[in-house]
Design a protein around this motif. Structure first.
Motif, PDB file in Angstrom:
ATOM      1  N   GLU A   1       0.882  -1.253   0.010  1.00 58.81           N
ATOM      2  CA  GLU A   1       0.181   0.011  -0.023  1.00 58.81           C
ATOM      3  C   GLU A   1       0.830   1.267  -0.109  1.00 58.81           C
ATOM      4  O   GLU A   1       0.568   2.106  -0.702  1.00 58.81           O
ATOM      5  CB  GLU A   1      -0.962  -0.049   1.307  1.00 58.81           C
ATOM      6  CG  GLU A   1      -2.032  -1.010   1.328  1.00 58.81           C
ATOM      7  CD  GLU A   1      -2.736  -1.539   2.413  1.00 58.81           C
ATOM      8  OE1 GLU A   1      -3.741  -1.741   2.392  1.00 58.81           O
ATOM      9  OE2 GLU A   1      -2.108  -1.077   3.663  1.00 58.81           O
ATOM     10  N   LEU A   2       1.844   1.234   0.789  1.00 52.13           N
ATOM     11  CA  LEU A   2       2.938   2.228   0.971  1.00 52.13           C
ATOM     12  C   LEU A   2       3.633   2.726  -0.685  1.00 52.13           C
ATOM     13  O   LEU A   2       3.463   3.757  -1.091  1.00 52.13           O
ATOM     14  CB  LEU A   2       4.109   2.273   1.863  1.00 52.13           C
ATOM     15  CG  LEU A   2       5.023   3.432   1.884  1.00 52.13           C
ATOM     16  CD1 LEU A   2       4.211   4.874   2.165  1.00 52.13           C
ATOM     17  CD2 LEU A   2       6.012   3.111   2.854  1.00 52.13           C
ATOM     18  N   ALA A   3       3.893   1.754  -1.257  1.00 50.34           N
ATOM     19  CA  ALA A   3       4.541   1.870  -2.599  1.00 50.34           C
ATOM     20  C   ALA A   3       3.389   2.364  -3.565  1.00 50.34           C
ATOM     21  O   ALA A   3       3.707   3.120  -4.361  1.00 50.34           O
ATOM     22  CB  ALA A   3       4.931   0.438  -3.055  1.00 50.34           C
ATOM     23  N   ALA A   4       2.085   1.646  -3.549  1.00 52.58           N
ATOM     24  CA  ALA A   4       1.210   2.240  -4.398  1.00 52.58           C
ATOM     25  C   ALA A   4       0.901   3.687  -4.204  1.00 52.58           C
ATOM     26  O   ALA A   4       0.630   4.536  -5.057  1.00 52.58           O
ATOM     27  CB  ALA A   4      -0.199   1.341  -4.321  1.00 52.58           C
ATOM     28  N   ALA A   5       0.798   4.042  -2.725  1.00 52.67           N
ATOM     29  CA  ALA A   5       0.517   5.429  -2.440  1.00 52.67           C
ATOM     30  C   ALA A   5       1.766   6.467  -2.867  1.00 52.67           C
ATOM     31  O   ALA A   5       1.440   7.517  -3.606  1.00 52.67           O
ATOM     32  CB  ALA A   5       0.429   5.538  -0.895  1.00 52.67           C
ATOM     33  N   LEU A   6       2.890   6.005  -2.719  1.00 57.64           N
ATOM     34  CA  LEU A   6       4.104   6.782  -3.049  1.00 57.64           C
ATOM     35  C   LEU A   6       3.955   7.093  -4.709  1.00 57.64           C
ATOM     36  O   LEU A   6       4.384   8.101  -5.319  1.00 57.64           O
ATOM     37  CB  LEU A   6       5.435   6.285  -2.783  1.00 57.64           C
ATOM     38  CG  LEU A   6       5.587   6.300  -1.129  1.00 57.64           C
ATOM     39  CD1 LEU A   6       6.770   5.454  -0.836  1.00 57.64           C
ATOM     40  CD2 LEU A   6       5.811   7.846  -0.861  1.00 57.64           C
ATOM     41  N   LEU A   7       3.549   5.771  -5.337  1.00 60.15           N
ATOM     42  CA  LEU A   7       3.486   6.327  -6.956  1.00 60.15           C
ATOM     43  C   LEU A   7       2.511   7.134  -7.238  1.00 60.15           C
ATOM     44  O   LEU A   7       2.693   8.027  -8.124  1.00 60.15           O
ATOM     45  CB  LEU A   7       3.374   4.627  -7.455  1.00 60.15           C
ATOM     46  CG  LEU A   7       3.113   4.545  -8.970  1.00 60.15           C
ATOM     47  CD1 LEU A   7       4.376   4.975  -9.626  1.00 60.15           C
ATOM     48  CD2 LEU A   7       2.607   3.262  -9.354  1.00 60.15           C
ATOM     49  N   GLU A   8       1.456   6.953  -6.701  1.00 65.53           N
ATOM     50  CA  GLU A   8       0.232   7.970  -6.763  1.00 65.53           C
ATOM     51  C   GLU A   8       0.729   9.327  -6.519  1.00 65.53           C
ATOM     52  O   GLU A   8       0.408  10.367  -7.288  1.00 65.53           O
ATOM     53  CB  GLU A   8      -1.024   7.890  -6.268  1.00 65.53           C
ATOM     54  CG  GLU A   8      -1.892   6.650  -6.765  1.00 65.53           C
ATOM     55  CD  GLU A   8      -3.107   6.432  -6.023  1.00 65.53           C
ATOM     56  OE1 GLU A   8      -3.784   7.400  -5.810  1.00 65.53           O
ATOM     57  OE2 GLU A   8      -3.473   5.248  -5.828  1.00 65.53           O
ATOM     58  N   LEU A   9       1.219   9.741  -5.482  1.00 61.56           N
ATOM     59  CA  LEU A   9       1.676  11.018  -5.007  1.00 61.56           C
ATOM     60  C   LEU A   9       2.745  11.451  -5.982  1.00 61.56           C
ATOM     61  O   LEU A   9       2.906  12.634  -6.459  1.00 61.56           O
ATOM     62  CB  LEU A   9       2.187  10.967  -3.706  1.00 61.56           C
ATOM     63  CG  LEU A   9       1.330  10.916  -2.440  1.00 61.56           C
ATOM     64  CD1 LEU A   9       1.821  10.608  -1.286  1.00 61.56           C
ATOM     65  CD2 LEU A   9       0.356  11.924  -2.627  1.00 61.56           C
TER      66      LEU A   9
END
Length: 87
Positions: free
Chosen positions: A74-82
């Motif tokens: 989830e952290l990786a996905a969030a950082l990608l979106e940001l």
């Protein structure tokens, strides 16, 4: 998670000058700060309307994210979106 509306009316009822602003809009926040005091001789209340998890699709406005920590995926996905928003 608790409904507080009409929040601005409650502050006004106690004599406060109230401004409501998009809390994610830095220019709007700065413009509001530059107008202070809103009413001389009265306290000021600024209500910055925000969304929990702004900028990341899956936790946005989800109450459960108020207290939980993302896992590695989830952290990786969030950082990608940001990072996509920042470009």
């Amino acid at each position: 998670t608790m409904k507080l509306e009409p929040l601005a009316d409650k502050w006004r009822a106690f004599g406060w000058a109230v401004a409501e602003v998009d809390g994610h809009d830095y220019a709007a926040l700065l413009e509001t700060f530059e107008r202070l005091p809103l009413a001389p001789g009265r306290p000021t209340c600024i209500i910055a309307h925000t969304h929990k998890g702004q900028g990341v699709s899956f936790p946005k406005d989800q109450v459960g994210w108020h207290h939980r920590v993302p896992n590695a995926e989830e952290l990786a996905a969030a950082l990608l979106e940001l990072s996509e928003v920042a470009q």
